[in-house]
Each structure stands twice: as structure tokens, then as C-alpha cells.
Enzyme design. Structure first.
Site, PDB file in Angstrom:
ATOM      1  N   GLU A   1      45.552  44.590  35.274  1.00 32.77           N
ATOM      2  CA  GLU A   1      44.392  44.558  36.159  1.00 32.77           C
ATOM      3  C   GLU A   1      43.317  45.550  35.702  1.00 32.77           C
ATOM      4  O   GLU A   1      42.131  45.333  35.892  1.00 32.77           O
ATOM      5  CB  GLU A   1      44.822  44.866  37.605  1.00 32.77           C
ATOM      6  CG  GLU A   1      45.684  43.786  38.247  1.00 32.77           C
ATOM      7  CD  GLU A   1      44.909  42.542  38.670  1.00 32.77           C
ATOM      8  OE1 GLU A   1      43.713  42.654  39.014  1.00 32.77           O
ATOM      9  OE2 GLU A   1      45.506  41.444  38.649  1.00 32.77           O
TER      10      GLU A   1
ATOM     11  N   CYS B   1      52.171  32.741  40.431  1.00 33.46           N
ATOM     12  CA  CYS B   1      52.630  34.110  40.676  1.00 33.46           C
ATOM     13  C   CYS B   1      54.143  34.049  40.807  1.00 33.46           C
ATOM     14  O   CYS B   1      54.667  33.369  41.699  1.00 33.46           O
ATOM     15  CB  CYS B   1      52.004  34.645  41.965  1.00 33.46           C
ATOM     16  SG  CYS B   1      52.622  36.272  42.472  1.00 33.46           S
TER      17      CYS B   1
ATOM     18  N   ASP C   1      47.086  33.268  42.824  1.00 34.57           N
ATOM     19  CA  ASP C   1      47.796  34.398  42.211  1.00 34.57           C
ATOM     20  C   ASP C   1      47.441  35.674  42.956  1.00 34.57           C
ATOM     21  O   ASP C   1      46.437  35.731  43.674  1.00 34.57           O
ATOM     22  CB  ASP C   1      47.425  34.535  40.725  1.00 34.57           C
ATOM     23  CG  ASP C   1      48.248  35.623  40.034  1.00 34.57           C
ATOM     24  OD1 ASP C   1      49.490  35.539  40.092  1.00 34.57           O
ATOM     25  OD2 ASP C   1      47.677  36.564  39.470  1.00 34.57           O
ATOM     26  N   SER C   2      48.264  36.698  42.744  1.00 32.00           N
ATOM     27  CA  SER C   2      48.000  37.991  43.373  1.00 32.00           C
ATOM     28  C   SER C   2      46.788  38.686  42.741  1.00 32.00           C
ATOM     29  O   SER C   2      46.244  39.614  43.300  1.00 32.00           O
ATOM     30  CB  SER C   2      49.222  38.901  43.240  1.00 32.00           C
ATOM     31  OG  SER C   2      49.499  39.131  41.871  1.00 32.00           O
TER      32      SER C   2
ATOM     33  N   HIS D   1      51.025  37.969  34.934  1.00 35.88           N
ATOM     34  CA  HIS D   1      50.173  39.002  34.335  1.00 35.88           C
ATOM     35  C   HIS D   1      50.644  39.361  32.913  1.00 35.88           C
ATOM     36  O   HIS D   1      49.837  39.732  32.065  1.00 35.88           O
ATOM     37  CB  HIS D   1      50.210  40.283  35.180  1.00 35.88           C
ATOM     38  CG  HIS D   1      49.353  40.257  36.401  1.00 35.88           C
ATOM     39  ND1 HIS D   1      49.662  39.513  37.513  1.00 35.88           N
ATOM     40  CD2 HIS D   1      48.194  40.897  36.688  1.00 35.88           C
ATOM     41  CE1 HIS D   1      48.739  39.703  38.443  1.00 35.88           C
ATOM     42  NE2 HIS D   1      47.830  40.533  37.961  1.00 35.88           N
TER      43      HIS D   1
ATOM     44  N   CYS E   1      56.305  37.299  35.001  1.00 34.73           N
ATOM     45  CA  CYS E   1      55.148  37.605  35.835  1.00 34.73           C
ATOM     46  C   CYS E   1      53.956  37.069  35.077  1.00 34.73           C
ATOM     47  O   CYS E   1      53.843  37.310  33.867  1.00 34.73           O
ATOM     48  CB  CYS E   1      55.013  39.115  36.050  1.00 34.73           C
ATOM     49  SG  CYS E   1      53.470  39.593  36.877  1.00 34.73           S
TER      50      CYS E   1
END
Length: 269
Positions: free
Chosen positions: A153, A74, A11-12, A187, A185
Site C-alpha cells: 500500500e 481478497c 478488495d481491501s 497484494h 494475498c
């Protein structure tokens, strides 16, 4: 033995832990190696070429960890270069878009589906194509929400900033009368309590994590790569920057320790 090798998850940043958690729950005996490119997150505003280069570097690193399959946890990478990664790697590679699309089609009653994601995912039209391939009569309304990834994040999941940002982003989709919202996404599921507060109980929030975990289980079974049930798993985490923040947010989400964690410089992948 091949079956004893770990599943690689890329993942990013921290968002792929939503997929990792579902894999841990569904297959608690499987070993996992997780790589989050926290030094270069977010990916969603970057060019197709840059995302592809980062993704190729990330999966090459995971291959060095001797994994038996790779999950691209991702949406941005899945939407940008999944087929290229599948072509270049000798192990099964699973993305998150098709599983998410299947879950959305299953969930909608009024055939009005909203999709939120990074700029790159929304521009790619990947969810529209995947949903219409299953049911072409579904109306799809997409919206890029670039500030959500930095909020996650940062660990700002349920504060006033997160709430008001979500309110502004989601207002146009509410006006369309959607009954299903795809969190396009990985996230975004960490923002679920805030998104639910904004959208209300009548809108189903769909994230691809559980569907992706089910697909991983099916592929492992089909290829005879399942690790023996009842065995204790080993989890290994790699990030490219800022392990402290990753641990703080990640442990609260996973409800388990993130240990060991290793910092690896992308220049040396």
C-alpha cells in the site's frame, strides 16, 4: 442487457488490481467496477465478524453499481465469508482461494507447497483445505506475513525494507524445501520481483489472479453473460481513502491510467 453490465471487483485495498489486470488481459472487452477499501486496509489482522461486515458493505456498494457478477479479489475475505456472500447475492460471486489452490497443485513437483498470507487467511486453513481436496498427499507449510500489505500500500515493492522483511518471513519455508509458494494475498504479487530474489529460480511463485480470471471467463460463458468481443471497455475505480497513492502504485502496475477514480465514504455505502 445483462451482458453489458460490468464485473464488480472488491478488495481491501490495491491488491485486487492483480486480479483486475488479468481480467483486463483475458477479457479486454468487459466493463469493470473496482472497489478498494483503502480507508480500512489491512483486513488480515481484523476479527472474522469485522471482516464479514466490511465485505457485506463492500459487495452491497458494488450491487448498487448494477454489476453482473462479483469477484472477491481478497484472500482474507474469500477465506472468511465467501459462502455467506454467495448466499446473500443474486449474482455469481467468485473468490480467489480455490483457483490459487488448483494452480499450486498443478505447479508442485516435490509435493511441498508453501502458503503465505495474512494472519486471518493463514489461521482459517482455507488453502490447506482447498489443496488437500485436490491432492491429500501434498505437504503444506503456511506462514503469516502481516507486514507485506502495508509495504504494498506504501508502494515499497523493491527496496531494502521489502527485501529484508521477505527474507525473514520466508526463511522457515526455504528450510522446508518447498518448490512452490502460493502468494495467498492479492497484494503479494506486486512484491513478486522481491519474493523471486529471496526464493530463487527453483521455487515457482503462484498467485491466483490468472486462474481467477479464467474462472470468471468460464462463468460468464456458461451463463451467457459475456459482453461482445471487440467492444471498448469502461473501467471505473472507487476507493475509500487516499486516491493519490492508489493511482501512483496502481497505474505503475496496470500500465494504464486509473481514471476516473472516486472516493466513497464507507459510512455511506
Amino acid at each position: 442487457m445483462e451482458s453489458q453490465k460490468p464485473i464488480g471487483i472488491f478488495d481491501s485495498g490495491i491488491g485486487g488490481l492483480t486480479v483486475a489486470k488479468e481480467i483486463m488481459n483475458l477479457m479486454p472487452w468487459e466493463n469493470i467496477v473496482y472497489l478498494g477499501d483503502t480507508a480500512r486496509v489491512p483486513y488480515g489482522s481484523k476479527s472474522k465478524e469485522t471482516i464479514t461486515r466490511f465485505a457485506k458493505e463492500g459487495v452491497s456498494f458494488l450491487m448498487k453499481q448494477d454489476v453482473k457478477m462479483i469477484v472477491i479479489a481478497c484472500n482474507t475475505v474469500s477465506a472468511t465469508c465467501l459462502e455467506k456472500l454467495q448466499d446473500m447475492l443474486p449474482v455469481p460471486v467468485v473468490g480467489v482461494i480455490e483457483p490459487g489452490a488448483r494452480a499450486a497443485v498443478k505447479a508442485t513437483k516435490n509435493r511441498k507447497v508453501g502458503v503465505i498470507g495474512t494472519e486471518r487467511t493463514v489461521k482459517s486453513g482455507a488453502y490447506e483445505r482447498a489443496i488437500r481436496a485436490i491432492n491429500e498427499n501434498i505437504a503444506i507449510f503456511s506462514r503469516a506475513c502481516p507486514l507485506f500489505v502495508p509495504l504494498v500500500e506504501e508502494g515499497w515493492l523493491e527496496n531494502e525494507v521489502a527485501y529484508h522483511t521477505a527474507k525473514i518471513y520466508l526463511a522457515p519455508l526455504q528450510k522446508e524445501g518447498i518448490d512452490t509458494l502460493v502468494l495467498g494475498c492479492t497484494h503479494y504479487p506486486l512484491l513478486k520481483p522481491t519474493l523471486k530474489k529471496v526464493m530463487g529460480d527453483k521455487v515457482t511463485l503462484v498467485d491466483s489472479a490468472l486462474e481467477t480470471a479464467r474462472e470468471v471467463a468460464a462463468i460468464l460463458f456458461e451463463k451467457g453473460l459475456e459482453r461482445g468481443q471487440g467492444l471498448l471497455p469502461h473501467y471505473k475505480f472507487f476507493v475509500s481513502d487516499d486516491p493519490e497513492r492508489f493511482i501512483k502504485v496502481g497505474e505503475a502496475f496496470l500500465q494504464r491510467p486509473i481514471n476516473p477514480i472516486n472516493v466513497v465514504d464507507p459510512e455511506h455505502w
